[in-house]
Design a protein around this motif. Sequence first.
Motif, PDB file in Angstrom:
ATOM      1  N   ARG A  44       0.944 -93.288  69.147  1.00  0.00           N
ATOM      2  CA  ARG A  44       0.781 -91.930  69.676  1.00  0.00           C
ATOM      3  C   ARG A  44       1.184 -92.001  71.145  1.00  0.00           C
ATOM      4  N   CYS A  45       2.267 -91.299  71.477  1.00  0.00           N
ATOM      5  CA  CYS A  45       2.754 -91.265  72.850  1.00  0.00           C
ATOM      6  C   CYS A  45       2.187 -90.044  73.557  1.00  0.00           C
ATOM      7  N   ILE A  46       2.278 -90.050  74.864  1.00  0.00           N
ATOM      8  CA  ILE A  46       1.813 -88.947  75.684  1.00  0.00           C
ATOM      9  C   ILE A  46       3.034 -88.229  76.243  1.00  0.00           C
ATOM     10  N   ASP A  47       3.080 -86.931  76.057  1.00  0.00           N
ATOM     11  CA  ASP A  47       4.160 -86.130  76.620  1.00  0.00           C
ATOM     12  C   ASP A  47       3.679 -85.646  77.977  1.00  0.00           C
ATOM     13  N   GLY A  48       4.080 -86.333  79.015  1.00  0.00           N
ATOM     14  CA  GLY A  48       3.609 -86.020  80.355  1.00  0.00           C
ATOM     15  C   GLY A  48       3.854 -84.569  80.737  1.00  0.00           C
ATOM     16  N   CYS A  49       2.865 -83.958  81.327  1.00  0.00           N
ATOM     17  CA  CYS A  49       2.987 -82.573  81.763  1.00  0.00           C
ATOM     18  C   CYS A  49       2.089 -82.358  82.972  1.00  0.00           C
ATOM     19  N   THR A  50       2.294 -81.241  83.642  1.00  0.00           N
ATOM     20  CA  THR A  50       1.511 -80.885  84.815  1.00  0.00           C
ATOM     21  C   THR A  50       0.531 -79.783  84.445  1.00  0.00           C
ATOM     22  N   ALA A  51      -0.705 -79.908  84.906  1.00  0.00           N
ATOM     23  CA  ALA A  51      -1.741 -78.914  84.582  1.00  0.00           C
ATOM     24  C   ALA A  51      -1.231 -77.495  84.796  1.00  0.00           C
ATOM     25  N   GLY A  52      -1.422 -76.671  83.771  1.00  0.00           N
ATOM     26  CA  GLY A  52      -1.010 -75.276  83.831  1.00  0.00           C
ATOM     27  C   GLY A  52       0.357 -74.991  83.231  1.00  0.00           C
ATOM     28  N   ASP A  53       1.167 -76.039  82.986  1.00  0.00           N
ATOM     29  CA  ASP A  53       2.467 -75.829  82.340  1.00  0.00           C
ATOM     30  C   ASP A  53       2.252 -75.231  80.953  1.00  0.00           C
ATOM     31  N   MET A  54       3.199 -74.418  80.509  1.00  0.00           N
ATOM     32  CA  MET A  54       3.142 -73.848  79.154  1.00  0.00           C
ATOM     33  C   MET A  54       4.474 -74.097  78.474  1.00  0.00           C
ATOM     34  N   ARG A  55       4.438 -74.168  77.131  1.00  0.00           N
ATOM     35  CA  ARG A  55       5.672 -74.331  76.358  1.00  0.00           C
ATOM     36  C   ARG A  55       5.486 -73.757  74.969  1.00  0.00           C
ATOM     37  N   ILE A  73       2.204-106.240  68.176  1.00  0.00           N
ATOM     38  CA  ILE A  73       2.792-106.074  69.498  1.00  0.00           C
ATOM     39  C   ILE A  73       1.824-106.592  70.563  1.00  0.00           C
ATOM     40  N   GLU A  74       2.384-106.958  71.702  1.00  0.00           N
ATOM     41  CA  GLU A  74       1.570-107.447  72.809  1.00  0.00           C
ATOM     42  C   GLU A  74       2.061-106.826  74.108  1.00  0.00           C
ATOM     43  N   GLY A  75       1.293-107.080  75.181  1.00  0.00           N
ATOM     44  CA  GLY A  75       1.680-106.590  76.505  1.00  0.00           C
ATOM     45  C   GLY A  75       1.662-105.076  76.561  1.00  0.00           C
ATOM     46  N   ASN A  76       2.603-104.528  77.282  1.00  0.00           N
ATOM     47  CA  ASN A  76       2.675-103.077  77.405  1.00  0.00           C
ATOM     48  C   ASN A  76       3.765-102.484  76.502  1.00  0.00           C
ATOM     49  N   THR A  77       3.952-103.093  75.340  1.00  0.00           N
ATOM     50  CA  THR A  77       4.991-102.675  74.398  1.00  0.00           C
ATOM     51  C   THR A  77       4.879-101.205  74.036  1.00  0.00           C
ATOM     52  N   LYS A  78       3.668-100.724  73.755  1.00  0.00           N
ATOM     53  CA  LYS A  78       3.505 -99.336  73.329  1.00  0.00           C
ATOM     54  C   LYS A  78       3.981 -98.369  74.403  1.00  0.00           C
ATOM     55  N   ASP A  79       3.693 -98.658  75.666  1.00  0.00           N
ATOM     56  CA  ASP A  79       4.113 -97.777  76.753  1.00  0.00           C
ATOM     57  C   ASP A  79       5.619 -97.850  76.989  1.00  0.00           C
ATOM     58  N   VAL A  80       6.184 -99.054  76.925  1.00  0.00           N
ATOM     59  CA  VAL A  80       7.631 -99.212  77.117  1.00  0.00           C
ATOM     60  C   VAL A  80       8.385 -98.499  75.989  1.00  0.00           C
ATOM     61  N   ALA A  81       7.894 -98.611  74.755  1.00  0.00           N
ATOM     62  CA  ALA A  81       8.540 -97.939  73.629  1.00  0.00           C
ATOM     63  C   ALA A  81       8.492 -96.419  73.803  1.00  0.00           C
ATOM     64  N   CYS A  82       7.330 -95.887  74.188  1.00  0.00           N
ATOM     65  CA  CYS A  82       7.213 -94.435  74.391  1.00  0.00           C
ATOM     66  C   CYS A  82       8.128 -93.972  75.518  1.00  0.00           C
ATOM     67  N   ALA A  83       8.210 -94.750  76.597  1.00  0.00           N
ATOM     68  CA  ALA A  83       9.087 -94.387  77.711  1.00  0.00           C
ATOM     69  C   ALA A  83      10.548 -94.358  77.258  1.00  0.00           C
ATOM     70  N   LYS A  84      10.950 -95.305  76.398  1.00  0.00           N
ATOM     71  CA  LYS A  84      12.328 -95.328  75.903  1.00  0.00           C
ATOM     72  C   LYS A  84      12.650 -94.065  75.107  1.00  0.00           C
ATOM     73  N   MET A  85      11.636 -93.498  74.450  1.00  0.00           N
ATOM     74  CA  MET A  85      11.849 -92.278  73.666  1.00  0.00           C
ATOM     75  C   MET A  85      11.718 -91.012  74.511  1.00  0.00           C
ATOM     76  N   GLY A  86      11.508 -91.173  75.821  1.00  0.00           N
ATOM     77  CA  GLY A  86      11.453 -90.026  76.714  1.00  0.00           C
ATOM     78  C   GLY A  86      10.068 -89.475  76.974  1.00  0.00           C
ATOM     79  N   PHE A  87       9.039 -90.192  76.536  1.00  0.00           N
ATOM     80  CA  PHE A  87       7.664 -89.749  76.755  1.00  0.00           C
ATOM     81  C   PHE A  87       7.087 -90.408  78.002  1.00  0.00           C
ATOM     82  N   ASN A  88       5.837 -90.108  78.295  1.00  0.00           N
ATOM     83  CA  ASN A  88       5.156 -90.658  79.457  1.00  0.00           C
ATOM     84  C   ASN A  88       5.152 -92.184  79.401  1.00  0.00           C
ATOM     85  N   GLU A  89       5.246 -92.828  80.566  1.00  0.00           N
ATOM     86  CA  GLU A  89       5.333 -94.286  80.640  1.00  0.00           C
ATOM     87  C   GLU A  89       3.990 -94.984  80.481  1.00  0.00           C
ATOM     88  N   THR A  90       2.896 -94.240  80.461  1.00  0.00           N
ATOM     89  CA  THR A  90       1.571 -94.843  80.300  1.00  0.00           C
ATOM     90  C   THR A  90       0.741 -93.998  79.335  1.00  0.00           C
TER      91      THR A  90
END
Length: 144
Positions: free
Chosen positions: A103-114, A31-48
């Motif tokens: 490995r995608c990043i599940d964006g969250c805000t500091a202090g959030d719990m789940r 893969i090249e470019g920002n493929t990894k980030d675009v793929a993760c964003a498509k799956m609902g994860f953080n865009e970066t």
Amino acid sequence: GDLRLFGGPNVLEGSLEICIDGIWGGVINNIEGNTKDVACAKMGFNETGATVIGYHNYVKNHSPLLVKYINCCEDDENFEDCHIHYVNHNEDSFTHNNLLGLRCIDGCTAGDMRLTGGESSIEGVVEVCVDGTWTLVGLDSWDY
């Protein structure tokens, strides 16, 4: 097609697979470019912040290899806009050793719990957001 991460230790990590005509198949680690980030964003994860991980970290599956190359340019906001080259089974000789792990990043805000991994929404493993990353809470982190 739809994307998923398969065989990883959690929903954020695994071998990238794409669904084409109702069949799930692997993506080659090319893969090249920002493929990894675009793929993760498509799956609902953080865009970066996505990272490429070697195939050896995951259970090797026996799904067909469908995609041999992906290049998402800086201005590609959707996975469908990326340049995708499909495997030609008559010419290409890739193996499952060439699978792309992400490995995608599940964006969250500091202090959030789940709660994750439970059989319902009121049980599971407690995770807290630290520096934008979900982190497990250990037993010795609780006050009794």
